[in-house]
Design an enzyme around this catalytic site. Structure first.
Site, mmCIF file in Angstrom:
data_model
loop_
_atom_site.group_PDB
_atom_site.id
_atom_site.type_symbol
_atom_site.label_atom_id
_atom_site.label_comp_id
_atom_site.label_asym_id
_atom_site.label_seq_id
_atom_site.Cartn_x
_atom_site.Cartn_y
_atom_site.Cartn_z
ATOM 1 N N HIS A 1 1.003 -1.077 -0.025
ATOM 2 C CA HIS A 1 -0.171 0.272 0.114
ATOM 3 C C HIS A 1 0.814 1.153 -0.110
ATOM 4 C CE1 HIS A 1 -3.978 -1.765 1.748
ATOM 5 N NE2 HIS A 1 -3.464 -2.810 0.714
ATOM 6 N N GLU B 1 0.984 4.036 1.716
ATOM 7 C CA GLU B 1 1.403 4.586 2.994
ATOM 8 C C GLU B 1 2.560 3.722 3.476
ATOM 9 O OE1 GLU B 1 -3.004 5.030 2.807
ATOM 10 O OE2 GLU B 1 -1.752 3.753 2.216
ATOM 11 N N CYS C 1 -6.323 2.176 5.260
ATOM 12 C CA CYS C 1 -6.877 1.180 5.847
ATOM 13 C C CYS C 1 -6.532 0.936 6.989
ATOM 14 C CB CYS C 1 -6.619 0.080 4.614
ATOM 15 S SG CYS C 1 -4.737 -0.552 4.727
ATOM 16 N N CYS D 1 -2.587 0.082 7.204
ATOM 17 C CA CYS D 1 -1.720 1.221 7.035
ATOM 18 C C CYS D 1 -1.824 2.128 8.207
ATOM 19 C CB CYS D 1 -2.005 1.892 6.033
ATOM 20 S SG CYS D 1 -1.578 1.237 4.211
#
Length: 153
Positions: free
Chosen positions: A50, A52, A80, A83
């Site tokens: 992801h 991040e 999410c 993260c």
């Protein structure tokens, strides 16, 4: 929207053009971009790819630290749970996002919404139930080993 969020959204848009999902992230300290990331799920078979997390990994590797206290995350979408947990664990305190959970779900990216809802439930009512398995008495206890090592360091 400030310049850092503008950059996160630009990264997200470029990622969509390259076949990826609409997520970009910018990690900032003292008004300077330290690391950037985009969602890499279209490039790698790594569910943790992801935006991040990529930005956090880059910063931690470059700075040789786990502690990102004083840093600010700018994300094109609401982080999410995975993260967000990484942000907690790395010491981030300021997080800004552009697209809400509802907006990402409306775009067909609703996993986060469902996970956040599931985490509000008691463990036994969740989609994935975690089950405790006690350490056998004849096994070394890694937690106690860690505690002892911390006392001696």
């Amino acid at each position: 929207m400030d310049g850092f969020m503008t950059r996160a959204v630009e990264l997200a848009a470029e990622n969509v053009r390259e076949g990826g999902q609409p997520f970009g992230a910018v990690l900032v300290k003292d008004g300077e971009i330290i690391a950037e990331g985009v969602n890499e799920l279209h490039r790698k078979y790594d569910i943790s790819g992801h935006a991040e997390l990529i930005a956090i990994r880059k910063a931690q590797e470059a700075l040789q630290t786990h502690d990102l206290s004083g840093f600010t995350m700018y994300a094109s979408g609401c982080p999410c749970p995975m993260c967000l947990t990484s942000m907690y664990m790395s010491g981030l305190e300021d997080i800004y996002y552009c697209a809400s959970i509802e907006e990402t779900a409306a775009a067909g990216l609703g996993a986060s919404e469902g996970i956040y809802q599931d985490l509000r439930k008691p463990n036994e009512d969740r989609k994935i139930v975690m089950q405790h398995m006690a350490l056998d008495k004849d096994k070394e206890n890694p937690m106690k080993m860690w505690q002892e090592r911390q006392k001696n360091d």
